[in-house]
Design a protein around this motif. Structure first.
Motif, PDB file in Angstrom:
ATOM      1  N   VAL A   1       9.826  13.769   1.582  1.00 38.23           N
ATOM      2  CA  VAL A   1       8.551  13.516   0.921  1.00 38.23           C
ATOM      3  C   VAL A   1       8.837  13.251  -0.547  1.00 38.23           C
ATOM      4  CG1 VAL A   1       6.282  14.414   0.321  1.00 38.23           C
ATOM      5  CG2 VAL A   1       7.295  14.994   2.539  1.00 38.23           C
TER       6      VAL A   1
ATOM      7  N   PRO B   1       3.466   4.409  -2.377  1.00 38.98           N
ATOM      8  CA  PRO B   1       2.903   4.786  -1.070  1.00 38.98           C
ATOM      9  C   PRO B   1       3.136   3.737   0.010  1.00 38.98           C
ATOM     10  CG  PRO B   1       1.388   5.393  -2.816  1.00 38.98           C
ATOM     11  CD  PRO B   1       2.495   4.610  -3.469  1.00 38.98           C
TER      12      PRO B   1
ATOM     13  N   THR C   1       5.979   4.282   2.476  1.00 33.49           N
ATOM     14  CA  THR C   1       5.899   5.287   3.537  1.00 33.49           C
ATOM     15  C   THR C   1       6.200   4.604   4.864  1.00 33.49           C
ATOM     16  OG1 THR C   1       4.309   6.687   2.367  1.00 33.49           O
ATOM     17  CG2 THR C   1       4.355   6.842   4.780  1.00 33.49           C
ATOM     18  N   SER C   2       7.222   5.080   5.552  1.00 30.94           N
ATOM     19  CA  SER C   2       7.691   4.384   6.748  1.00 30.94           C
ATOM     20  C   SER C   2       8.796   5.209   7.401  1.00 30.94           C
ATOM     21  CB  SER C   2       8.218   2.998   6.371  1.00 30.94           C
ATOM     22  OG  SER C   2       8.545   2.243   7.509  1.00 30.94           O
TER      23      SER C   2
ATOM     24  N   THR D   1       7.765   9.846   3.461  1.00 29.52           N
ATOM     25  CA  THR D   1       6.365   9.852   3.045  1.00 29.52           C
ATOM     26  C   THR D   1       6.313   9.838   1.527  1.00 29.52           C
ATOM     27  OG1 THR D   1       5.717  11.109   5.009  1.00 29.52           O
ATOM     28  CG2 THR D   1       4.159  11.051   3.161  1.00 29.52           C
ATOM     29  N   VAL D   2       5.561   8.888   0.978  1.00 27.60           N
ATOM     30  CA  VAL D   2       5.382   8.812  -0.475  1.00 27.60           C
ATOM     31  C   VAL D   2       3.935   9.151  -0.790  1.00 27.60           C
ATOM     32  CG1 VAL D   2       5.595   7.395  -2.539  1.00 27.60           C
ATOM     33  CG2 VAL D   2       7.147   7.025  -0.605  1.00 27.60           C
TER      34      VAL D   2
END
Lengths: 116, 113
Positions: free
Chosen positions: A12, A83, A86-87, A114-115
């Motif tokens: 994260v 964001p 996110t992947s 996750t961003v």
């Protein structure tokens, strides 16, 4: 043989942070690549390398850097996380002999990023 | 530009039935067509592959059918089992090309017991 090893498995990040996703293979493959997997989008190529010292951009390279100083390692760097990055990220390796069809790609287990 | 189009996006098949996933490609330079299988939490793994000089390849319950003139290929899973539930990706490769595999968007297959 370990095959293709990716670290970390989960991460994260806060927007604007940087990080490096690690990828290592022990099969002496010339070709290595990074993909991102998003729902409904399949696997999209970020960057690839046909050998040590050689890298090139894939379909979605923006926001990512790579280097290939050794045959075994192919790290992926996020310079300033967003964001939209996110992947799930997969590293893959394969032989790359231009006159053969043996191009089975071996994938790592992935890094879920996750961003926030 | 999507060079490999895959359908359907999701598929539900009863146990024992036939699962069929279709792909179409645009670049006639592609000359190797693999299918990858992905289970949740895992990376994709090669399932079966075909070269364009043959029209069909069979490995166990899995068969690839290839139509070069139509630029289409498909995966058939015979006697589908719950263990076949996974995401399937078709792909295309150009021998000698440096940019590796071009993947379809994937099909989420569920085999109902």
């Amino acid at each position: 043989n370990a095959g293709v090893t990716q670290t970390p498995k989960f991460q994260v990040l806060k927007t604007g942070q940087s990080m490096t996703l690690q990828c290592a293979q022990d099969m002496n493959h010339e070709y290595m690549s990074w993909y991102r997997q998003d729902p409904g989008m399949g696997l999209r190529l970020i960057h690839y390398s046909v050998g040590a010292g050689i890298t090139d951009q894939g379909e979605v390279p923006n926001g990512y850097n790579v280097s290939r100083s050794t045959t075994e390692d192919f790290p992926l760097r996020l310079l300033s996380a967003a964001p939209s990055q996110t992947s799930v990220y997969f590293c893959a390796s394969s032989y790359h002999r231009r006159d053969e069809f043996n191009t089975e790609a071996f994938f790592g287990q992935g890094t879920r990023l996750t961003v926030v | 530009q999507q060079q490999v189009k895959q359908s359907p996006q999701s598929l539900i098949v009863q146990k024992g039935g036939i699962s069929i996933i279709n792909c179409a490609y645009e670049n006639t330079a592609f000359d190797y067509f693999p299918w990858y299988q992905q289970f949740p939490g895992k990376g994709p793994a090669l399932l079966i592959a075909i070269r364009p000089d043959v029209s069909e390849k069979k490995e166990g319950r899995f068969t690839i059918s290839f139509n070069k003139s139509a630029k289409q290929f498909s995966l058939h899973i015979m006697d589908s089992q719950p263990g076949d539930s996974a995401t399937y990706f078709c792909a295309a490769y150009r021998r000698g090309g440096a940019d590796g595999l071009t993947f379809g968007k994937g099909t989420h297959l569920i085999i109902q017991p």
